[in-house]
Design a protein around this motif. Sequence first.
Motif, PDB file in Angstrom:
ATOM      1  N   PRO A 278      -9.645 -15.117  39.106  1.00  0.00           N
ATOM      2  CA  PRO A 278      -8.216 -15.128  38.266  1.00  0.00           C
ATOM      3  C   PRO A 278      -8.313 -14.110  37.866  1.00  0.00           C
ATOM      4  N   GLY A 279      -7.394 -13.015  37.851  1.00  0.00           N
ATOM      5  CA  GLY A 279      -7.273 -12.128  36.578  1.00  0.00           C
ATOM      6  C   GLY A 279      -8.767 -11.318  35.836  1.00  0.00           C
ATOM      7  N   LYS A 280      -9.696 -11.451  36.951  1.00  0.00           N
ATOM      8  CA  LYS A 280     -10.518  -9.944  36.653  1.00  0.00           C
ATOM      9  C   LYS A 280     -10.206  -9.354  37.469  1.00  0.00           C
ATOM     10  N   PRO A 281     -11.605  -8.321  37.118  1.00  0.00           N
ATOM     11  CA  PRO A 281     -10.799  -6.568  37.877  1.00  0.00           C
ATOM     12  C   PRO A 281     -11.209  -7.303  39.701  1.00  0.00           C
ATOM     13  N   VAL A 282     -10.904  -6.854  40.296  1.00  0.00           N
ATOM     14  CA  VAL A 282     -11.824  -6.505  41.673  1.00  0.00           C
ATOM     15  C   VAL A 282     -11.639  -4.564  42.494  1.00  0.00           C
ATOM     16  N   LYS A 283     -12.439  -4.657  42.566  1.00  0.00           N
ATOM     17  CA  LYS A 283     -12.623  -2.993  43.726  1.00  0.00           C
ATOM     18  C   LYS A 283     -11.737  -3.039  44.610  1.00  0.00           C
TER      19      LYS A 283
ATOM     20  N   LYS B 208     -21.764  -6.766  34.630  1.00  0.00           N
ATOM     21  CA  LYS B 208     -21.806  -7.635  36.050  1.00  0.00           C
ATOM     22  C   LYS B 208     -20.713  -6.658  37.241  1.00  0.00           C
ATOM     23  N   PRO B 209     -21.200  -5.559  37.515  1.00  0.00           N
ATOM     24  CA  PRO B 209     -19.197  -4.833  38.701  1.00  0.00           C
ATOM     25  C   PRO B 209     -18.438  -5.648  39.460  1.00  0.00           C
ATOM     26  N   ALA B 210     -17.373  -5.356  39.532  1.00  0.00           N
ATOM     27  CA  ALA B 210     -16.538  -5.742  39.949  1.00  0.00           C
ATOM     28  C   ALA B 210     -16.474  -6.224  41.301  1.00  0.00           C
ATOM     29  N   PRO B 211     -16.370  -7.582  42.103  1.00  0.00           N
ATOM     30  CA  PRO B 211     -17.002  -7.260  43.277  1.00  0.00           C
ATOM     31  C   PRO B 211     -15.831  -6.841  44.549  1.00  0.00           C
ATOM     32  N   SER B 212     -16.678  -6.055  45.016  1.00  0.00           N
ATOM     33  CA  SER B 212     -15.685  -5.587  46.354  1.00  0.00           C
ATOM     34  C   SER B 212     -14.995  -6.599  47.337  1.00  0.00           C
ATOM     35  N   VAL B 213     -13.097  -6.061  47.783  1.00  0.00           N
ATOM     36  CA  VAL B 213     -12.011  -6.365  48.132  1.00  0.00           C
ATOM     37  C   VAL B 213     -12.087  -5.943  49.014  1.00  0.00           C
ATOM     38  N   THR B 214     -11.551  -6.312  50.679  1.00  0.00           N
ATOM     39  CA  THR B 214     -10.257  -5.536  50.866  1.00  0.00           C
ATOM     40  C   THR B 214      -8.727  -6.197  50.270  1.00  0.00           C
ATOM     41  N   VAL B 215      -7.487  -5.229  51.080  1.00  0.00           N
ATOM     42  CA  VAL B 215      -6.245  -5.863  50.271  1.00  0.00           C
ATOM     43  C   VAL B 215      -5.707  -5.398  51.616  1.00  0.00           C
ATOM     44  N   GLN B 216      -4.758  -6.517  51.561  1.00  0.00           N
ATOM     45  CA  GLN B 216      -3.519  -6.005  53.147  1.00  0.00           C
ATOM     46  C   GLN B 216      -2.523  -6.834  52.276  1.00  0.00           C
ATOM     47  N   GLU B 217      -1.384  -5.349  52.654  1.00  0.00           N
ATOM     48  CA  GLU B 217      -0.116  -6.059  52.117  1.00  0.00           C
ATOM     49  C   GLU B 217       0.605  -7.143  53.282  1.00  0.00           C
ATOM     50  N   ILE B 218       1.730  -8.132  52.875  1.00  0.00           N
ATOM     51  CA  ILE B 218       2.135  -8.666  53.606  1.00  0.00           C
ATOM     52  C   ILE B 218       3.254  -7.960  54.687  1.00  0.00           C
ATOM     53  N   GLN B 219       3.183  -8.196  56.096  1.00  0.00           N
ATOM     54  CA  GLN B 219       4.386  -7.651  56.562  1.00  0.00           C
ATOM     55  C   GLN B 219       4.708  -8.748  57.017  1.00  0.00           C
ATOM     56  N   GLU B 220       5.981  -8.591  57.850  1.00  0.00           N
ATOM     57  CA  GLU B 220       7.250  -9.778  58.672  1.00  0.00           C
ATOM     58  C   GLU B 220       6.721  -9.076  60.146  1.00  0.00           C
ATOM     59  N   GLU B 221       6.674 -10.076  61.040  1.00  0.00           N
ATOM     60  CA  GLU B 221       6.440 -10.183  62.489  1.00  0.00           C
ATOM     61  C   GLU B 221       7.935 -11.023  62.667  1.00  0.00           C
ATOM     62  N   SER B 222       8.231 -10.805  64.204  1.00  0.00           N
ATOM     63  CA  SER B 222       8.902 -11.820  64.955  1.00  0.00           C
ATOM     64  C   SER B 222       8.509 -12.533  66.104  1.00  0.00           C
ATOM     65  N   VAL B 223       9.059 -13.473  65.306  1.00  0.00           N
ATOM     66  CA  VAL B 223       7.736 -15.017  66.049  1.00  0.00           C
ATOM     67  C   VAL B 223       9.417 -15.884  66.752  1.00  0.00           C
ATOM     68  N   ILE B 224       8.663 -16.956  67.644  1.00  0.00           N
ATOM     69  CA  ILE B 224       9.981 -18.105  68.098  1.00  0.00           C
ATOM     70  C   ILE B 224       9.063 -19.003  67.388  1.00  0.00           C
ATOM     71  N   ARG B 225       9.697 -19.446  65.657  1.00  0.00           N
ATOM     72  CA  ARG B 225       8.929 -20.451  65.589  1.00  0.00           C
ATOM     73  C   ARG B 225       9.415 -21.989  66.140  1.00  0.00           C
ATOM     74  N   ASN B 226       8.789 -22.392  65.637  1.00  0.00           N
ATOM     75  CA  ASN B 226       8.469 -23.707  66.882  1.00  0.00           C
ATOM     76  C   ASN B 226       8.165 -25.408  65.258  1.00  0.00           C
ATOM     77  N   PHE B 227       8.185 -26.261  65.403  1.00  0.00           N
ATOM     78  CA  PHE B 227       8.201 -27.024  64.374  1.00  0.00           C
ATOM     79  C   PHE B 227       7.734 -28.678  64.811  1.00  0.00           C
ATOM     80  N   GLU B 228       6.627 -29.451  64.286  1.00  0.00           N
ATOM     81  CA  GLU B 228       6.376 -30.877  64.864  1.00  0.00           C
ATOM     82  C   GLU B 228       6.896 -31.640  64.165  1.00  0.00           C
TER      83      GLU B 228
END
Length: 386
Positions: free
Chosen positions: A364-369, A37-57
């Motif tokens: 998990p642990g299986k190749p992806v494209k 079975k061919p490896a599933p196609s996926v898109t990947v994004q690198e985690i970035q930081e964002e300047s935010v005003i934190r809020n807490f409930e």
Amino acid sequence: MKKNIIIFLFVIVGAILIRYGYSLITNFLQGKAMMNKPAPSVTVQEIQEESVIRNFEAPGRVVSKYRVDVLARISGYLQKSYFKEGDFVKEGQVLFLIEPTEYSNAANVAAANVKNLTAKLVYAEKQLARSAELVKKDYIAKAQYDEMLSNRDSLKAQLASAKASYNDAQRNLGYTNVKSPVDGKVGIINVTVGNYVSPSTGALTTINSTNPIYVTFPLDSKDFQSLASSDGDANKNRKVELIMSNGSKYPLKGVQDFQDNKVDTSTGTVTMRATFENPDNALIHGEFVTVKLYANKPVNVPVAPVTAVLENQAGKYVYKLDENNLPQLIYVKTGEQSGHNWIINEGLQKGDRIITEGLQKVTPGKPVKIVTEEEMQKIKTEKVTK
């Protein structure tokens, strides 16, 4: 008979062997199919930081700024009440009348005593002035003058005492009008007209102030540390919003103006307080609300797309690529939402790579494209046309 039993046992053993063999063949074929079975196609994004005003409930409770028990300061029969339960009253407004006759008579007696002693003192002053002239001319003995002087001083002391008694009598007479000490809303009348009351009776009623009003809430110590580290010295006067119990938003914003100086060891929280204007008395003492507390200063935090964060019974998770580009299931702790992203409190950091599309077929642990967003869109379009 014995022969039949042996045949029956052979049949059973044969059936078990056949079933086991079939299972082995099926697993082999499935494994081979998975390998092909061919490896599933996926898109990947690198985690970035964002300047935010934190809020807490946090869960909050509405608390009156002043909660005052109205007490009788003298003894007597409760003669009248001038309000209805639930009324809004002003500071100084008369609420009850305690029978005033006894105290009015005492005040009149005290006033008459003051007048009597005042008249005596005036006469003694005149007598003393005359005797002062006479003693200079030796018309009277010095001892007689000293006696008049002593009498005058005694009357002065008696008059001062009488005035104090009069003031005390007037004060007690004033207490027959039981007044509201603050602006606010009156609660239930605990003692009705006709009952004998005294300072030991307890609260005749209770008044809760309504404007402004407090909201107290416990903030988790971890959230408190995040808030403190982002704001630094600016540890108060933070913006606060309220969500009412019915889900509606309170129209006025409050200010967090107090925080306790300790962590409650039993709950692991820090008690905080915000003040709100309450001109329409929409907030009622004792009401439960949801508090949304905003930091004063922005802070850089890792964020992940909402679509990349999945959830199961164990919690929220993402598929993070390791150094071999193999996906690993990583559980994360999220904070509030910032636009189309989750703020990540634990589990990811800047530079980590996570799968954002094609998550349904990832193992998990299986190749992806890894494909670009344009290629992923093309794959989706081709599936639709087929």
